[in-house]
Each structure stands twice: as structure tokens, then as C-alpha cells.
Design an enzyme around this catalytic site. Structure first.
Site, PDB file in Angstrom:
ATOM      1  N   TRP A 163      37.985  36.434  30.716  1.00  0.00           N
ATOM      2  CA  TRP A 163      38.477  35.293  29.930  1.00  0.00           C
ATOM      3  C   TRP A 163      37.416  34.744  28.975  1.00  0.00           C
ATOM      4  CZ3 TRP A 163      35.003  31.582  30.966  1.00  0.00           C
ATOM      5  CH2 TRP A 163      34.342  31.636  32.192  1.00  0.00           C
ATOM      6  N   LYS A 187      45.230  44.885  30.393  1.00  0.00           N
ATOM      7  CA  LYS A 187      45.538  43.690  31.185  1.00  0.00           C
ATOM      8  C   LYS A 187      44.513  42.605  30.852  1.00  0.00           C
ATOM      9  CE  LYS A 187      44.236  41.883  34.761  1.00  0.00           C
ATOM     10  NZ  LYS A 187      44.320  40.528  34.237  1.00  0.00           N
ATOM     11  N   ALA A 189      42.796  38.731  30.870  1.00  0.00           N
ATOM     12  CA  ALA A 189      42.629  37.724  31.929  1.00  0.00           C
ATOM     13  C   ALA A 189      43.789  36.734  31.875  1.00  0.00           C
ATOM     14  CB  ALA A 189      41.308  36.999  31.734  1.00  0.00           C
ATOM     15  N   GLU A 263      31.477  46.966  32.766  1.00  0.00           N
ATOM     16  CA  GLU A 263      30.603  45.937  32.174  1.00  0.00           C
ATOM     17  C   GLU A 263      30.665  44.748  33.124  1.00  0.00           C
ATOM     18  OE1 GLU A 263      28.750  46.274  29.588  1.00  0.00           O
ATOM     19  OE2 GLU A 263      29.568  48.010  28.549  1.00  0.00           O
ATOM     20  N   LEU A 264      29.647  44.599  33.956  1.00  0.00           N
ATOM     21  CA  LEU A 264      29.753  43.641  35.067  1.00  0.00           C
ATOM     22  C   LEU A 264      28.839  42.430  34.872  1.00  0.00           C
ATOM     23  CD1 LEU A 264      29.951  46.367  37.861  1.00  0.00           C
ATOM     24  CD2 LEU A 264      31.791  45.364  36.515  1.00  0.00           C
ATOM     25  N   CYS A 297      27.981  36.880  30.168  1.00  0.00           N
ATOM     26  CA  CYS A 297      27.271  37.804  31.070  1.00  0.00           C
ATOM     27  C   CYS A 297      25.822  37.975  30.622  1.00  0.00           C
ATOM     28  CB  CYS A 297      27.976  39.144  31.091  1.00  0.00           C
ATOM     29  SG  CYS A 297      28.240  39.782  29.438  1.00  0.00           S
ATOM     30  N   GLU A 394      24.852  34.439  39.321  1.00  0.00           N
ATOM     31  CA  GLU A 394      25.244  34.100  37.953  1.00  0.00           C
ATOM     32  C   GLU A 394      25.679  32.647  37.928  1.00  0.00           C
ATOM     33  OE1 GLU A 394      28.425  36.892  36.900  1.00  0.00           O
ATOM     34  OE2 GLU A 394      27.529  36.991  34.922  1.00  0.00           O
TER      35      GLU A 394
HETATM   36  P1  NAD Z   1      36.747  38.624  37.078  1.00  0.00           P
HETATM   37  O1  NAD Z   1      36.101  39.796  37.682  1.00  0.00           O
HETATM   38  O2  NAD Z   1      37.253  37.566  37.990  1.00  0.00           O
HETATM   39  O3  NAD Z   1      38.013  39.067  36.211  1.00  0.00           O
HETATM   40  C1  NAD Z   1      37.905  39.984  35.145  1.00  0.00           C
HETATM   41  C2  NAD Z   1      39.264  40.615  34.918  1.00  0.00           C
HETATM   42  O4  NAD Z   1      39.628  41.350  36.089  1.00  0.00           O
HETATM   43  C3  NAD Z   1      40.402  39.638  34.681  1.00  0.00           C
HETATM   44  O5  NAD Z   1      41.327  40.223  33.796  1.00  0.00           O
HETATM   45  C4  NAD Z   1      41.014  39.494  36.058  1.00  0.00           C
HETATM   46  O6  NAD Z   1      42.383  39.124  36.023  1.00  0.00           O
HETATM   47  C5  NAD Z   1      40.874  40.905  36.582  1.00  0.00           C
HETATM   48  N1  NAD Z   1      40.816  41.008  38.029  1.00  0.00           N
HETATM   49  C6  NAD Z   1      40.356  40.080  38.917  1.00  0.00           C
HETATM   50  N2  NAD Z   1      40.441  40.577  40.168  1.00  0.00           N
HETATM   51  C7  NAD Z   1      40.947  41.826  40.056  1.00  0.00           C
HETATM   52  C8  NAD Z   1      41.250  42.845  40.994  1.00  0.00           C
HETATM   53  N3  NAD Z   1      41.022  42.692  42.306  1.00  0.00           N
HETATM   54  N4  NAD Z   1      41.766  44.014  40.539  1.00  0.00           N
HETATM   55  C9  NAD Z   1      41.974  44.205  39.224  1.00  0.00           C
HETATM   56  N5  NAD Z   1      41.694  43.279  38.284  1.00  0.00           N
HETATM   57  C10 NAD Z   1      41.184  42.107  38.697  1.00  0.00           C
HETATM   58  O7  NAD Z   1      35.736  38.049  36.004  1.00  0.00           O
HETATM   59  P2  NAD Z   1      35.945  36.808  35.038  1.00  0.00           P
HETATM   60  O8  NAD Z   1      35.746  35.572  35.830  1.00  0.00           O
HETATM   61  O9  NAD Z   1      37.195  36.946  34.232  1.00  0.00           O
HETATM   62  O10 NAD Z   1      34.739  37.023  34.008  1.00  0.00           O
HETATM   63  C11 NAD Z   1      33.467  36.627  34.305  1.00  0.00           C
HETATM   64  C12 NAD Z   1      32.639  37.795  34.786  1.00  0.00           C
HETATM   65  O11 NAD Z   1      32.677  38.821  33.799  1.00  0.00           O
HETATM   66  C13 NAD Z   1      31.187  37.451  34.952  1.00  0.00           C
HETATM   67  O12 NAD Z   1      30.676  38.066  36.108  1.00  0.00           O
HETATM   68  C14 NAD Z   1      30.542  38.045  33.699  1.00  0.00           C
HETATM   69  O13 NAD Z   1      29.180  38.341  33.833  1.00  0.00           O
HETATM   70  C15 NAD Z   1      31.359  39.261  33.504  1.00  0.00           C
HETATM   71  N6  NAD Z   1      31.285  39.730  32.119  1.00  0.00           N
HETATM   72  C16 NAD Z   1      30.583  40.860  31.868  1.00  0.00           C
HETATM   73  C17 NAD Z   1      30.459  41.308  30.574  1.00  0.00           C
HETATM   74  C18 NAD Z   1      29.683  42.547  30.273  1.00  0.00           C
HETATM   75  O14 NAD Z   1      29.874  43.096  29.206  1.00  0.00           O
HETATM   76  N7  NAD Z   1      28.838  43.033  31.166  1.00  0.00           N
HETATM   77  C19 NAD Z   1      31.051  40.597  29.515  1.00  0.00           C
HETATM   78  C20 NAD Z   1      31.762  39.444  29.811  1.00  0.00           C
HETATM   79  C21 NAD Z   1      31.877  39.024  31.133  1.00  0.00           C
END
Ligand code: NAD
Length: 494
Positions: A163, A187, A189, A263-264, A297, A394
Site C-alpha cells: 500500500w 493483486k 493492497a 522485494e521485502l 522499505c 522496521e
Molecule cells: P504486507 O506484506 O502486509 O502486504 C503486501 C501485499 O501482500 C498486500 O497486497 C497484501 O494484501 C498482500 N498479502 C498480505 N498477506 C498475504 C498473504 N498471506 N498471502 C498473499 N498476499 C498477502 O506488506 P504491506 O504492509 O502492504 O507493506 C509494507 C511492507 O512492504 C514493509 O515490510 C516494506 O518494507 C515492504 N516493502 C518493500 C519494498 C521493496 O521494494 N523491498 C517496497 C515497498 C514496501
């Protein structure tokens, strides 16, 4: 009283599609259900979006699989032209995209405009990369066999986006997939689906054939993604989000031996040496810490500052952060918007409270504001004890914890003392030291005397538990291509 700004916002919201996009058509969820999309600055509902079911996810994969063969035969130039048209359309509608991101995600409008430029640039960059996919031809050492190596699209992909950068995280995946000739199920957020849906309508208008891009917002992410990951037609998953969810997706991808790009999360160290230009370091710190209210991130998560300049750096950073205007992102002069939701704000405050209890000193901020919206004040903490949770997790909020060091080796050890390895920042005037650190700091990306490193022309990604693969740069398209080798025997050689 309804203002002109309210009318502009409402008009924009009514123009954004709210259905699922499958096989080139907009349609409601097969369950008929919808979910709310909220404005984090007010807590009010902006609109409702169709809530895709697992069956809708599979229908999207049906469409993607059906389109794959014909899409991979469309010429690279034509695929590039579609991306170029999409780039021009996003740029033309920059105000709509920016306002929409501010409304559903909270970032101040000037930052949202910056994301439109950044996000659109992936469309332009990969429109250019589409026609630069090469191969090679070589004579094998035996002198008989001719080796031909070429690249093919991986096949239907599942793209899952977070998101925090609703436009850029989508274009950073869609654009290389389009350029490579892959079809997709995307998919977004659930907190921020509107920007992706508006982008989808741009692709529709730009001439992307039906079935190439299918978009399925859902309130039940895992229920939707699991059957797709188990389906042999899916060939790749590209995910941006948190490390725990990434691990779960990697485990599930093993059964089908899927290509994966991850990308975590990050825990970026920001190192300030005794020879640094302190004005530049504070300016860089503000950018690295506060972009997106710290919800990035790449956000600087730990300020590791030489003991001889730590007090001065902390004082200046606290003065600058304490003076920022915290308000709804649409307001004139807004510098810090709300966090994404109540859960995030509670989590950020818990980290701050725990650090204080264990001995950290608050130089500015530290207390959440009352009232509607999920605002958290820019906060600087000094003397943070090394075992504080705020240094290992984080933060995802506008909080800057400062720790000190005396020797370069100690700074590197502190920087690397994390499971993450996405971004890192270094401020020093010493070129030899910069080179040493570019080899010793464990991160996929390092900024030297700069607080901003994201660039569509550069490979974005992490090492250790920050991920696998790279997005952007010339590396980005490779994630969507596989290598084929053809051995060709020269009959006249026998
Ligand atoms: P999140 O992992 O909660 O969700 C990310 C996406 O995955 C969303 O679309 C969510 O609906 C989906 N999702 C959640 N649980 C799932 C599951 N069990 N199975 C499949 N899909 C699922 O992360 P967030 O809160 O949306 O974003 C923040 C995180 O993203 C932070 O950890 C940040 O560091 C990371 N991030 C990383 C990068 C990068 O390029 N490395 C860039 C932006 C954000």
C-alpha cells in the site's frame, strides 16, 4: 460546508473504476461483495471496491493463460509503444493520480506528485527496454556445435503489491512484464486499490490486449493467492511487501517451482562519520527518514553517528523534524501526512514507548496526536540502547533512533547487525572510506552522501532477508525472461 476541494475529490473518486478487471472487462465480484477504502487522514470511507473471491482469482488466471501465447508473439516494438502511451497518459493525468494517492494512502500532495513522476518513469524506461532483449550465438569449443541462446517470456505472473507506493510498486512490476511479453494477475493492497484501478483503465485505453493485465483487489489475500500458486499454469510470482509474507509465498512457490521476485522489508542504517558535511547529512536524513512519513522499505531505520558529532547531529535533526507541518496531505504546505491505519500508529508508538522505558531520550515528538486520522509526530530518540526492539524492527513511521560509534569497524558491525539488507546510507567526505563501505556494508543498495537512492534506471532490491531479484534498471526485465539454449550441429563439420 462543501468546499471546491471537496467537489474535486468527490469527482475524482466517482471516476475511478471499482470493479475487478478480468479478460479486458470490468465486472463485480462473483460473491457480489465489496470492501471499504478509507482516507487515513480522516478515517472516513472514500468508496467501496469489488472484493475478489478465489474463483475470481482463478478466472483472472484463465484470462492470463489464454492471452499468453498471442501476447508473446506481439512485437517488442508494439509492446514498447503501449508502455510509452501509458507513460504519456499517466503523465497527462498526473494531478488525478497524485490526489488519489494522497486520498487513499495519506502522503502529502507534493510527495504524491513525486511518486507519479517516479512511477510513470518505469513505463517509459521499460518501453525502451522492450526492444533491447538480446541473445547470443557462439561456436562451441568442439568447433562443431553452434550455441544459440535467446530469451522467452516466463509466462503468466502473479504480482502482489503493497500500500505504501500504490503507483510505483505497480508500474515497477507491470512495465517489465509487459516489455518481456508476460501476462499478469495483479493483486493490489486492499488498503490502496484505487490508484491501481485507475492505472488499469489507462492500460485499457492505451491498447493493452484483453487478458494481458487482470486486476483482482481482495480483502482475503492469502485465500486468493494460494490456489493461483498451486495452479501449474502460473509460472512466476513477484511480491513486494513484508518479509513474513514473502517467506510464506516462497514456501508456497516451492511446490510448483515458480520463478520468484521478492522485494521485502528493510532496516536501513544511516551512517554519519566525523568528517561528514553535517548540513548535508541532516538534509539527507530528513529525506531518507521522512519520505512517505517513514513508511518506506528504504527508510533510514537506525542512525549510526560518530560520537564526536552525535549531539550536534541529533540537535539539528530534532529541530528540523520538530518544525514540520503534520496535517492531511491535501492541505497547502502539508509535510507529514497520517500513517496508513490505527494498527500502524499503535505499533510505531509501542516501539517508541519501549525505547523510552529502556533509557532512550526524546529530542522531539514521541506522543501521538488525538483527533481523527492516524497522525504520528516526527520523533527523534537519542541514547537508544543497543538491545531496543526499535533498532531491529522496521519502524514504518517518522521516528529516528540515534546510536553512536567510535571506530569505522564498529559502525560497519552495527550496520550489518540485522537480518535485513535492502538500503543503507553513508555520509563521509573520505573517498577511500566510501569505497571500503560499498564493499563491507551488507545491502542491495547504498547511498553515499545522498538520502534518496530509488531510480528507475537502477537495480532496486535487497540481500539477506530483504529479498531476491531486482526491479528497474536493465536487470528488471530479466526477472520476466527465461533463457533458452539451442544446440545446433553444423552438418558439414561431420
Ligand atoms: P504486507 O506484506 O502486509 O502486504 C503486501 C501485499 O501482500 C498486500 O497486497 C497484501 O494484501 C498482500 N498479502 C498480505 N498477506 C498475504 C498473504 N498471506 N498471502 C498473499 N498476499 C498477502 O506488506 P504491506 O504492509 O502492504 O507493506 C509494507 C511492507 O512492504 C514493509 O515490510 C516494506 O518494507 C515492504 N516493502 C518493500 C519494498 C521493496 O521494494 N523491498 C517496497 C515497498 C514496501
Amino acid at each position: 460546508m462543501t468546499t471546491e476541494a471537496d467537489l474535486v475529490e468527490r469527482d475524482l473518486i466517482t471516476r475511478v473504476p471499482t470493479d475487478l478487471f478480468i479478460g479486458g472487462e470490468w465486472r463485480p465480484s462473483s460473491s457480489g461483495k465489496v470492501f471499504d477504502v478509507e482516507d487515513p487522514a480522516t478515517g472516513s470511507t472514500l468508496t467501496q471496491v469489488a472484493d475478489a473471491t478465489p474463483a475470481d482469482g482463478l478466472a483472472a488466471l484463465d484470462a492470463a493463460s489464454e492471452a499468453q501465447a498471442s501476447w508473446s508473439k506481439v512485437s517488442p516494438r508494439e509492446r514498447g509503444e503501449i508502455l510509452r502511451t501509458a507513460f504519456e497518459m499517466v503523465t497527462e493525468h498526473a494531478d488525478d493520480f497524485a490526489l488519489l494517492m494522497t486520498l487513499e494512502m495519506g502522503k502529502p500532495l507534493p510527495e504524491a506528485r513525486g511518486e507519479v513522476t517516479y512511477g510513470a518513469e518505469f513505463l517509459r524506461w521499460f518501453s525502451e527496454e522492450a526492444v533491447r532483449v538480446g541473445g547470443r550465438y557462439a561456436i562451441a569449443p568442439d568447433g562443431v556445435t553452434r550455441l544459440m541462446v535467446h530469451k522467452r517470456p516466463v509466462g503468466p505472473c502473479l504480482l502482489i503489491t503493497p500500500w505504501n507506493f500504490p503507483l510505483a510498486m505497480a508500474t515497477r512490476k507491470i512495465a517489465p512484464a509487459v516489455a518481456a511479453g508476460c501476462t499478469m494477475v495483479l493483486k493490489p493492497a486492499a488498503l490502496t486499490p484505487l490508484t491501481t484501478l485507475l492505472l488499469t483503465s489507462v492500460f485499457q485505453e492505451a491498447g493493452l490486449p484483453p487478458g494481458v493485465l487482470n486486476v483482482v483487489p481482495t480483502s482475503a489475500a492469502r485465500a486468493l493467492s494460494t490456489p493461483l500458486l498451486q495452479d501449474a499454469r502460473l509460472r512466476k510470482v513477484s511480491f513486494t511487501g513484508s518479509t513474513p509474507v514473502g517467506r510464506d509465498l516462497l514456501r508456497q512457490s516451492a511446490d510448483n517451482v515458480l520463478r520468484t521476485s521478492m522485494e521485502l522489508g528493510g532496516n536501513a542504517p544511516f551512517l554519519v562519520f566525523e568528517d561528514a558535511d553535517l548540513d548535508a547529512a541532516v538534509e539527507g536524513a530528513l529525506k531518507a527518514k521522512l519520505r512517505n512519513m517513514g513508511e518506506a522499505c528504504t527508510a533510514a531505520n537506525r542512525f549510526i553517528v560518530h560520537e564526536s558529532v552525535a549531539d550536534e547531529f541529533g540537535r539539528r535533526l530534532a529541530k528540523a523534524m520538530g518544525g514540520l507541518f503534520v496535517t492531511r496531505g491535501t492541505q497547502d504546505g502539508a509535510q507529514i501526512g497520517p500513517l496508513i491505519d490505527a494498527r500502524s500508529r499503535t505499533a510505531v508508538h509501542k516501539l517508541v514507548t519501549e525505547a523510552r522505558t529502556s533509557g532512550a531520550r526524546v529530542l522531539t515528538g514521541g506522543e501521538p496526536q488525538n483527533g481523527p486520522g492516524y497522525f504520528y509526530p516526527p520523533t527523534v530518540l537519542a541514547d537508544v540502547p543497543s538491545q531496543a526492539r526499535i533498532l531491529s524492527e522496521e519502524i514504518f513511521g517518522p521516528v529516528a533512533p540515534i546510536v553512536t560509534f567510535s571506530q569505522e569497524a564498529e559502525a560497519v558491525e552495527l550496520a550489518n547487525n540485522t537480518e535485513y539488507g535492502l538500503a543503507a546510507y553513508v555520509y563521509t567526505r573520505d573517498v577511500a572510506r566510501s569505497l571500503r563501505l560499498s564493499e563491507s556494508v551488507e545491502s542491495g543498495m547504498l547511498g553515499i552522501n545522498t538520502g534518496i537512492i530509488s531510480n528507475p534506471a537502477a537495480p532496486f532490491g535487497g540481500v539477506k532477508q530483504s529479498g531476491l531479484g531486482r526491479e528497474g534498471g536493465s536487470e528488471g526485465i530479466e526477472e520476466y525472461l527465461e533463457t533458452r539454449y539451442v544446440g545446433f550441429a553444423d552438418p558439414s563439420a561431420n
